[in-house]
Design an enzyme around this catalytic site. Structure first.
Site, PDB file in Angstrom:
ATOM      1  N   ASP A 146      -7.730   1.798  66.488  1.00  0.00           N
ATOM      2  CA  ASP A 146      -8.254   0.535  67.000  1.00  0.00           C
ATOM      3  C   ASP A 146      -9.420   0.745  67.962  1.00  0.00           C
ATOM      4  OD1 ASP A 146      -6.930   1.598  69.164  1.00  0.00           O
ATOM      5  OD2 ASP A 146      -5.579  -0.108  69.460  1.00  0.00           O
ATOM      6  N   HIS A 192      -9.540   2.833  70.623  1.00  0.00           N
ATOM      7  CA  HIS A 192      -9.271   3.201  72.005  1.00  0.00           C
ATOM      8  C   HIS A 192      -9.627   4.664  72.246  1.00  0.00           C
ATOM      9  CE1 HIS A 192      -5.156   4.445  70.485  1.00  0.00           C
ATOM     10  NE2 HIS A 192      -5.408   5.446  71.309  1.00  0.00           N
ATOM     11  N   ASP A 226      -4.539  11.260  80.205  1.00  0.00           N
ATOM     12  CA  ASP A 226      -3.545  10.194  80.326  1.00  0.00           C
ATOM     13  C   ASP A 226      -2.142  10.767  80.359  1.00  0.00           C
ATOM     14  OD1 ASP A 226      -3.458  10.957  77.578  1.00  0.00           O
ATOM     15  OD2 ASP A 226      -4.770   9.299  77.048  1.00  0.00           O
ATOM     16  N   GLU A 269      -7.045   0.522  75.773  1.00  0.00           N
ATOM     17  CA  GLU A 269      -6.808  -0.293  74.594  1.00  0.00           C
ATOM     18  C   GLU A 269      -7.883  -1.377  74.446  1.00  0.00           C
ATOM     19  OE1 GLU A 269      -4.765   0.840  72.612  1.00  0.00           O
ATOM     20  OE2 GLU A 269      -2.728   1.102  73.339  1.00  0.00           O
TER      21      GLU A 269
END
Length: 261
Positions: free
Chosen positions: A136, A138, A67, A143
């Protein structure tokens, strides 16, 4: 999915580096997927140490990063291309241009994402993908709510991810970009071997969901339950919520030495 609980980050780095070493011995021109963040650093340190010792070469290997932030200047120290260069590329012997990253400064973002997908395919796909996991759930910057069939694209970062990453921007969450380019979940799933690393208590819930929870876009990493070859490397703190942790420990202790990961 194989879950391995190890005593510390150093041991995690050694086990992952062993797998990469076996891959490079078998296929010197292997394609590696390189993740940023704190979790993979022990792996990169171990790879660099083995390279310095003459035990490992990346001269024919290629790499793709997961990314990139959108809009950070090319010389920004937290631009992921610069980070990956500093923590691993500059410490081993990748050939110039052998490691590629998404172009977060592209004028045509959709075209840049499509070109990145094409480049991975033209390289023959990723042989071994290193991953971390967010609090979370990801992976890369996919996400919660991300499509399980997603490919490389632009994403808006959640507030939680920006808070988690603010430590790299002087604890100023407003300095963290709001957008990124990221490999999609389907892109990651196309890698032939996935090695996911998690350290610390803050990752325990995400790890629990990843390994023992239902597959759900709310916890994007859970898609890896459908992958045929995933290795999850954890320290004790990250493994603390796993209901079957004793079984995972026993399985690893009983594993034949020749099997590797």
């Amino acid at each position: 999915m194989e879950v391995i609980v190890l005593p510390d980050a150093g041991r995690i780095g050694e086990v992952a580096a062993d797998a990469i070493g076996v891959l490079l011995d078998r296929k010197p021109d292997a394609v590696l997927g390189l993740a940023t963040g704190s979790s993979p650093l022990a792996i990169y340190d171990e790879l660099a140490a083995r390279h310095r010792a003459g035990e490992m070469s990346f001269a024919l290997a290629r790499g793709f990063t997961l990314d990139e932030y959108v809009g950070l200047p090319a010389d920004h120290p937290e631009r992921y291309r610069n980070v990956i260069d500093a923590v691993v590329v500059a410490k081993v012997d990748f050939a110039p241009g052998a490691v590629r990253s998404p172009d977060g400064l592209a004028d045509d973002i959709p075209a840049a994402c499509a070109a990145y997908e094409d480049a991975i395919a033209e390289a023959g796909g990723v042989d071994l993908q290193i991953l971390g996991i967010g609090t979370d759930g990801h992976i890369a910057f996919n996400e919660p709510g991300s499509s399980l069939a997603s490919r490389t694209r632009i994403k808006t970062l959640t507030r939680q991810t920006r808070l988690d990453n603010a430590r790299f921007f002087g604890d100023d969450v407003d300095a963290v970009p709001t957008h990124c380019l990221t490999q999609g979940l389907a892109t990651i799933m196309a890698a032939r071997h996935v090695v996911l690393v998690a350290n610390g208590r803050s990752k325990a819930e995400a790890v629990h969901q990843l390994v023992e929870g239902p597959v759900s876009a709310m916890w994007p990493a859970t898609i890896l339950q459908h992958h045929p070859h995933v290795t999850v490397l954890l320290d004790d703190a990250a493994a603390r919520r796993l209901q079957l942790v004793d079984y995972y420990r026993e399985t690893y202790r009983s594993k034949p030495a020749w099997q590797g990961i």
